[in-house]
Design an enzyme around this catalytic site. Structure first.
Site, PDB file in Angstrom:
ATOM      1  N   ASP A 123       0.762  -1.216   0.127  1.00  6.41           N
ATOM      2  CA  ASP A 123      -0.165  -0.079  -0.119  1.00  6.41           C
ATOM      3  C   ASP A 123       0.842   1.320  -0.026  1.00  6.41           C
ATOM      4  O   ASP A 123       2.030   1.194   0.427  1.00  6.41           O
ATOM      5  CB  ASP A 123      -0.803  -0.120   1.323  1.00  6.41           C
ATOM      6  CG  ASP A 123      -2.067  -1.189   1.111  1.00  6.41           C
ATOM      7  OD1 ASP A 123      -2.460  -1.464   0.152  1.00  6.41           O
ATOM      8  OD2 ASP A 123      -2.539  -1.321   1.933  1.00  6.41           O
ATOM      9  N   ASP A 137      -6.856  -1.528  -4.363  1.00  5.07           N
ATOM     10  CA  ASP A 137      -8.020  -1.076  -3.582  1.00  5.07           C
ATOM     11  C   ASP A 137      -8.746  -0.006  -3.999  1.00  5.07           C
ATOM     12  O   ASP A 137     -10.096  -0.048  -3.792  1.00  5.07           O
ATOM     13  CB  ASP A 137      -7.137  -0.552  -2.073  1.00  5.07           C
ATOM     14  CG  ASP A 137      -6.209  -1.643  -1.377  1.00  5.07           C
ATOM     15  OD1 ASP A 137      -6.489  -2.854  -1.594  1.00  5.07           O
ATOM     16  OD2 ASP A 137      -5.540  -1.164  -0.660  1.00  5.07           O
TER      17      ASP A 137
END
Length: 192
Positions: A123, A137
Site C-alpha cells: 500500500d 483497493d
C-alpha cells in the site's frame, strides 16, 4: 468462439489495464521508496497527501491483520466468480460490466501481491488520516460505487417501465369498457 471473445474482451481489457497500472505503481514504490518511509512532491502536501511504503497483511483500512493467505484464497474465489458470472450480464448494462471489471482488477492486483509477498499487499497512497491504499483497493472501492449506481439506475428504469405498463393497462381497460369500443350504444340511435 466469437461470443466468448465478445463476452470477455471488455472484462479482461479493462481489468488488465488496471492490473498493469496497479503492479507498475507497486513495483515503482518498492524500488524507490524504502519500507516505512514517506514522500510528497512538496513539503506542504505532507499533511494532506503523500506516498508511504507499507505492507498490509489485512484488508481495507488495515483490518484483520495477519490473515493474508486467507484473503488470497478469498480474492481468487471472487475473481473466479466474476469471470463465471460476467457473460450473464447483459451487454447493454455497461455500468455493471465496468464495475465487475474493476472489482476483478482489484482482486487480482492484490492477489498477485499476496502470492509474491507472503500474504502481504503493498500500500502506498495516503490521503489525510484515511487508511493507506493502492490502485487495486481504489479499483475495488470505485467498482462498488459504480455497481451501486448501476443498481440504482436499473431500479429507476424498472420503475419507469412498471409505471408505463400500468398506464398502458389502464388505457386499454378504459378503452375496452367504453360503449363505443364494445359496439353497443345502450339504445341510443336505434330505429324504433
Amino acid at each position: 468462439m466469437k461470443k466468448f471473445v465478445r463476452d470477455y474482451a471488455f472484462l479482461f481489457g479493462i481489468a488488465g489495464l488496471i492490473i498493469l497500472l496497479d503492479q507498475l505503481t507497486k513495483a515503482y514504490v518498492r524500488a524507490n521508496l524504502p519500507l516505512g518511509s514517506y514522500w510528497a512532491p512538496w513539503d506542504w502536501m505532507m499533511p494532506y497527501a503523500r506516498f508511504v511504503h507499507i505492507l498490509n497483511t489485512g484488508v481495507a483500512f488495515g483490518m484483520f491483520q495477519n490473515f493474508g493467505k486467507i484473503f488470497a484464497v478469498l480474492a481468487a474465489a471472487i475473481a473466479v466468480a466474476i469471470i463465471y458470472y460476467f457473460p450473464r450480464v447483459p451487454r447493454n448494462d455497461g455500468l455493471l460490466r465496468l464495475a465487475l471489471a474493476m472489482q476483478l482488477a482489484g482482486a487480482v492486483g492484490n492477489l498477485i501481491d499476496r502470492v509474491l509477498n507472503n500474504g502481504a499487499v503493498t500500500d502506498f497512497i495516503s490521503v489525510g488520516t484515511f487508511a493507506v491504499f493502492n490502485v487495486a483497493d481504489a479499483s475495488i472501492t470505485v467498482g462498488v460505487g459504480v455497481m451501486l449506481l448501476a443498481a440504482l439506475l436499473q431500479e429507476r428504469r424498472d420503475q419507469a417501465a412498471r409505471k408505463a405498463d400500468a398506464h398502458l393497462a389502464d388505457v386499454l381497460l378504459d378503452a375496452a369498457s367504453t360503449p363505443a369500443a364494445s359496439g353497443t350504444t345502450d339504445g341510443e340511435g336505434e330505429d324504433r
